[in-house]
Design a protein around this motif. Structure first.
Motif, PDB file in Angstrom:
ATOM      1  N   LYS A  86       0.844  -1.198   0.000  1.00  0.00           N
ATOM      2  CA  LYS A  86       0.000   0.000   0.000  1.00  0.00           C
ATOM      3  C   LYS A  86       0.876   1.244   0.000  1.00  0.00           C
ATOM      4  CE  LYS A  86      -3.817   2.179   2.505  1.00  0.00           C
ATOM      5  NZ  LYS A  86      -4.728   2.073   3.669  1.00  0.00           N
ATOM      6  N   PRO A  87       0.647   2.171  -0.918  1.00  0.00           N
ATOM      7  CA  PRO A  87       1.457   3.391  -0.952  1.00  0.00           C
ATOM      8  C   PRO A  87       1.299   4.201   0.337  1.00  0.00           C
ATOM      9  CG  PRO A  87       0.152   3.144  -2.955  1.00  0.00           C
ATOM     10  CD  PRO A  87      -0.350   2.119  -1.994  1.00  0.00           C
ATOM     11  N   PRO A  88       2.311   4.991   0.692  1.00  0.00           N
ATOM     12  CA  PRO A  88       2.231   5.804   1.919  1.00  0.00           C
ATOM     13  C   PRO A  88       1.484   7.114   1.728  1.00  0.00           C
ATOM     14  CG  PRO A  88       4.378   6.085   0.894  1.00  0.00           C
ATOM     15  CD  PRO A  88       3.648   5.063   0.067  1.00  0.00           C
ATOM     16  N   CYS A  89       0.930   7.347   0.540  1.00  0.00           N
ATOM     17  CA  CYS A  89       0.205   8.592   0.295  1.00  0.00           C
ATOM     18  C   CYS A  89      -1.016   8.315  -0.569  1.00  0.00           C
ATOM     19  CB  CYS A  89       1.113   9.619  -0.399  1.00  0.00           C
ATOM     20  SG  CYS A  89       1.493   9.204  -2.122  1.00  0.00           S
ATOM     21  N   GLY A  90      -1.894   9.281  -0.641  1.00  0.00           N
ATOM     22  CA  GLY A  90      -3.009   9.224  -1.566  1.00  0.00           C
ATOM     23  C   GLY A  90      -4.143   8.310  -1.152  1.00  0.00           C
ATOM     24  N   GLU A  91      -5.074   8.112  -2.087  1.00  0.00           N
ATOM     25  CA  GLU A  91      -6.225   7.238  -1.893  1.00  0.00           C
ATOM     26  C   GLU A  91      -5.919   5.880  -2.520  1.00  0.00           C
ATOM     27  OE1 GLU A  91     -10.069   9.135  -2.995  1.00  0.00           O
ATOM     28  OE2 GLU A  91      -8.785  10.779  -3.672  1.00  0.00           O
ATOM     29  N   VAL A  92      -6.281   4.830  -1.833  1.00  0.00           N
ATOM     30  CA  VAL A  92      -6.046   3.478  -2.342  1.00  0.00           C
ATOM     31  C   VAL A  92      -7.359   2.700  -2.278  1.00  0.00           C
ATOM     32  CG1 VAL A  92      -4.759   1.329  -2.096  1.00  0.00           C
ATOM     33  CG2 VAL A  92      -3.648   3.513  -1.570  1.00  0.00           C
ATOM     34  N   TYR A  93      -7.786   2.214  -3.423  1.00  0.00           N
ATOM     35  CA  TYR A  93      -8.979   1.372  -3.510  1.00  0.00           C
ATOM     36  C   TYR A  93      -8.545   0.030  -4.074  1.00  0.00           C
ATOM     37  CZ  TYR A  93     -11.376   5.749  -2.717  1.00  0.00           C
ATOM     38  OH  TYR A  93     -11.794   6.952  -2.167  1.00  0.00           O
ATOM     39  N   ASN A  94      -8.370  -0.918  -3.187  1.00  0.00           N
ATOM     40  CA  ASN A  94      -7.883  -2.245  -3.573  1.00  0.00           C
ATOM     41  C   ASN A  94      -8.505  -3.289  -2.654  1.00  0.00           C
ATOM     42  OD1 ASN A  94      -6.534  -4.572  -4.225  1.00  0.00           O
ATOM     43  ND2 ASN A  94      -4.484  -3.698  -4.128  1.00  0.00           N
ATOM     44  N   PRO A  95      -9.544  -3.968  -3.099  1.00  0.00           N
ATOM     45  CA  PRO A  95     -10.215  -4.968  -2.264  1.00  0.00           C
ATOM     46  C   PRO A  95      -9.285  -6.065  -1.764  1.00  0.00           C
ATOM     47  CG  PRO A  95     -11.527  -4.450  -4.203  1.00  0.00           C
ATOM     48  CD  PRO A  95     -10.200  -3.803  -4.407  1.00  0.00           C
ATOM     49  N   ALA A  96      -8.225  -6.345  -2.525  1.00  0.00           N
ATOM     50  CA  ALA A  96      -7.306  -7.414  -2.121  1.00  0.00           C
ATOM     51  C   ALA A  96      -6.621  -7.101  -0.799  1.00  0.00           C
ATOM     52  CB  ALA A  96      -6.252  -7.646  -3.210  1.00  0.00           C
ATOM     53  N   LEU A  97      -6.438  -5.810  -0.494  1.00  0.00           N
ATOM     54  CA  LEU A  97      -5.792  -5.431   0.757  1.00  0.00           C
ATOM     55  C   LEU A  97      -6.668  -5.754   1.965  1.00  0.00           C
ATOM     56  CD1 LEU A  97      -4.239  -1.973  -0.221  1.00  0.00           C
ATOM     57  CD2 LEU A  97      -3.147  -4.223  -0.185  1.00  0.00           C
ATOM     58  N   GLU A  98      -7.958  -5.948   1.712  1.00  0.00           N
ATOM     59  CA  GLU A  98      -8.888  -6.334   2.771  1.00  0.00           C
ATOM     60  C   GLU A  98      -9.226  -7.820   2.697  1.00  0.00           C
ATOM     61  OE1 GLU A  98      -9.585  -4.059   4.982  1.00  0.00           O
ATOM     62  OE2 GLU A  98      -8.509  -2.531   3.820  1.00  0.00           O
ATOM     63  N   GLY A  99      -8.497  -8.537   1.866  1.00  0.00           N
ATOM     64  CA  GLY A  99      -8.734  -9.970   1.725  1.00  0.00           C
ATOM     65  C   GLY A  99      -9.910 -10.320   0.840  1.00  0.00           C
ATOM     66  N   ASN A 100     -10.370  -9.360   0.033  1.00  0.00           N
ATOM     67  CA  ASN A 100     -11.516  -9.593  -0.844  1.00  0.00           C
ATOM     68  C   ASN A 100     -11.064  -9.785  -2.286  1.00  0.00           C
ATOM     69  OD1 ASN A 100     -13.432  -9.227   1.274  1.00  0.00           O
ATOM     70  ND2 ASN A 100     -13.126  -7.017   1.104  1.00  0.00           N
ATOM     71  N   TYR A 101     -11.689 -10.732  -2.953  1.00  0.00           N
ATOM     72  CA  TYR A 101     -11.303 -11.062  -4.329  1.00  0.00           C
ATOM     73  C   TYR A 101     -12.174 -10.312  -5.332  1.00  0.00           C
ATOM     74  CZ  TYR A 101     -11.092 -13.722  -8.679  1.00  0.00           C
ATOM     75  OH  TYR A 101     -10.967 -14.077  -9.984  1.00  0.00           O
ATOM     76  N   VAL A 102     -11.538  -9.665  -6.297  1.00  0.00           N
ATOM     77  CA  VAL A 102     -12.219  -9.016  -7.414  1.00  0.00           C
ATOM     78  C   VAL A 102     -11.485  -9.456  -8.680  1.00  0.00           C
ATOM     79  CG1 VAL A 102     -12.762  -6.817  -8.536  1.00  0.00           C
ATOM     80  CG2 VAL A 102     -12.972  -7.036  -6.060  1.00  0.00           C
ATOM     81  N   PRO A 103     -12.198  -9.962  -9.694  1.00  0.00           N
ATOM     82  CA  PRO A 103     -11.518 -10.581 -10.840  1.00  0.00           C
ATOM     83  C   PRO A 103     -10.825  -9.628 -11.797  1.00  0.00           C
ATOM     84  CG  PRO A 103     -13.893 -10.629 -11.147  1.00  0.00           C
ATOM     85  CD  PRO A 103     -13.648 -10.168  -9.739  1.00  0.00           C
ATOM     86  N   SER A 104     -11.073  -8.334 -11.707  1.00  0.00           N
ATOM     87  CA  SER A 104     -10.359  -7.399 -12.581  1.00  0.00           C
ATOM     88  C   SER A 104     -10.274  -6.026 -11.925  1.00  0.00           C
ATOM     89  CB  SER A 104     -11.057  -7.272 -13.950  1.00  0.00           C
ATOM     90  OG  SER A 104     -12.229  -6.494 -13.834  1.00  0.00           O
ATOM     91  N   ALA A 105      -9.223  -5.299 -12.279  1.00  0.00           N
ATOM     92  CA  ALA A 105      -9.089  -3.926 -11.780  1.00  0.00           C
ATOM     93  C   ALA A 105     -10.152  -3.026 -12.391  1.00  0.00           C
ATOM     94  CB  ALA A 105      -7.698  -3.395 -12.098  1.00  0.00           C
ATOM     95  N   SER A 106     -10.611  -3.367 -13.587  1.00  0.00           N
ATOM     96  CA  SER A 106     -11.618  -2.526 -14.241  1.00  0.00           C
ATOM     97  C   SER A 106     -12.893  -2.418 -13.400  1.00  0.00           C
ATOM     98  CB  SER A 106     -11.954  -3.073 -15.627  1.00  0.00           C
ATOM     99  OG  SER A 106     -12.787  -4.207 -15.549  1.00  0.00           O
TER     100      SER A 106
END
Length: 321
Positions: A86-106
């Motif tokens: 996870k970057p040290p700045c900005g907004e991050v939207y990444n379900p994988a960081l919460e252990g959630n699976y999403v099949p594409s970044a789109s």
């Protein structure tokens, strides 16, 4: 809207292309940049992408490289679905960081910008999953959009042809094409992309013939001694795996790439093990792990794979690279 203060940095594959294309439908004609193909680092980011607000899509890098990127932008938004630092700045939207699976970044991009899922997202999912049949989100989009799964898979292959040939112009062309297209058929009927698809197929077929593979129980190991194979590792896996956990080792004089996929494994454990061992460019998801290495790091990485995946010792011996 066109603004030099808002920029997009996106991955070079079908998912990255679709992610950027969907963002453009919301942001307008902002500048889009693609990192150096095959590399995941701050050095791979075009200097022109720095400055202003930067949206990073379907792409990650080591934490220390994120730190350097943070110093070069006025604002950062990361939209991703990989197991990544996870970057040290900005907004991050990444379900994988919460252990959630999403099949594409789109899909993450669509959610962030409030855009409905459409045939573009189906193409992105097909590009990332290789075998999307059975994925509930993918099949729901097919029904909603009234498109054939076979056509969606073919469109993903067309878009993925660009990076396999190191053709950046093709990637930028594809992003604009996908963003402005009114239907899936416009992608399928594009002559430029069709020609690239045929060229990429010939390359993958050549490298497949040169691969040395052997099976040990439920695992398959393939070794390819050609730097070009590093760009088509996922395509080689699709052709070389036999429903097994498959490890592809690509080696050349100056470096190597290791690509692991298949089987009932959670590859995030391997990803963290490689990062802890000092391998900078490693990433993936629960279903895949990919790492770029220097040639002298290959033996260390094979030992880690041996520990975490019970890799046959022969990959580092007579049959090895």
């Amino acid at each position: 809207m066109r603004s030099g203060n808002v920029k997009v940095l996106t991955h070079w594959d079908a998912d990255g292309i679709v992610s950027a294309a969907k963002a453009l439908r919301k942001l307008g004609e902002v500048e889009v940049y693609v990192p150096r193909i095959g590399r995941w680092s701050f050095e791979a980011v075009p200097p022109e992408a720095l400055g202003g607000k930067l949206y990073v899509m379907d792409y990650s890098m080591p934490y220390e490289d994120w730190q350097r990127l943070c110093e070069g932008v006025e604002g950062l938004v990361v939209l991703d679905h990989h197991a990544a630092p996870k970057p040290p700045c900005g907004e991050v939207y990444n379900p994988a960081l919460e252990g959630n699976y999403v099949p594409s970044a789109s899909l993450v991009v669509s959610d962030y910008f409030g855009l409905p899922y459409d045939w573009r997202d189906a193409v992105a999912i097909a590009g990332d999953l290789h075998d999307p049949w059975g994925n509930e989100v993918w099949e729901a989009i097919l029904r909603k959009e009234k498109v054939r799964g076979e056509d969606v898979v073919e469109a993903a292959a067309l878009l993925n042809s660009c990076y396999k040939l190191l053709d950046y112009d093709c990637i930028y062309y594809s992003i604009k094409k996908v963003s402005k297209a009114n239907s899936l058929s416009e992608i399928l009927e594009d002559r430029r992309l069709r020609a690239k698809r045929e060229e990429a197929l010939k390359l993958v077929e050549e490298l497949e013939r040169r691969a040395e593979c052997w099976d040990e129980g439920y695992r398959r190991v393939c070794v390819v001694r050609d730097e070009r194979a590093a760009l088509v590792a996922s395509s080689l896996w699709k052709r070389l795996n036999r429903g097994k956990e498959t490890i592809i080792v690509i080696a050349w004089d100056a470096g190597a790439r290791v690509y692991c996929r298949g089987g009932k494994k959670d590859y995030t454990v391997l990803i963290e093990a490689l990062r802890s061992a000092g391998i900078k460019e490693v990433g993936g998801k629960d279903v895949v792990c990919s790492a770029n290495l220097r040639s002298h790091e290959l033996e260390k990485v094979l030992k880690i794979l041996d520990l975490h995946l019970e890799l046959p010792s022969s990959v580092g011996g007579e049959k090895g690279p």
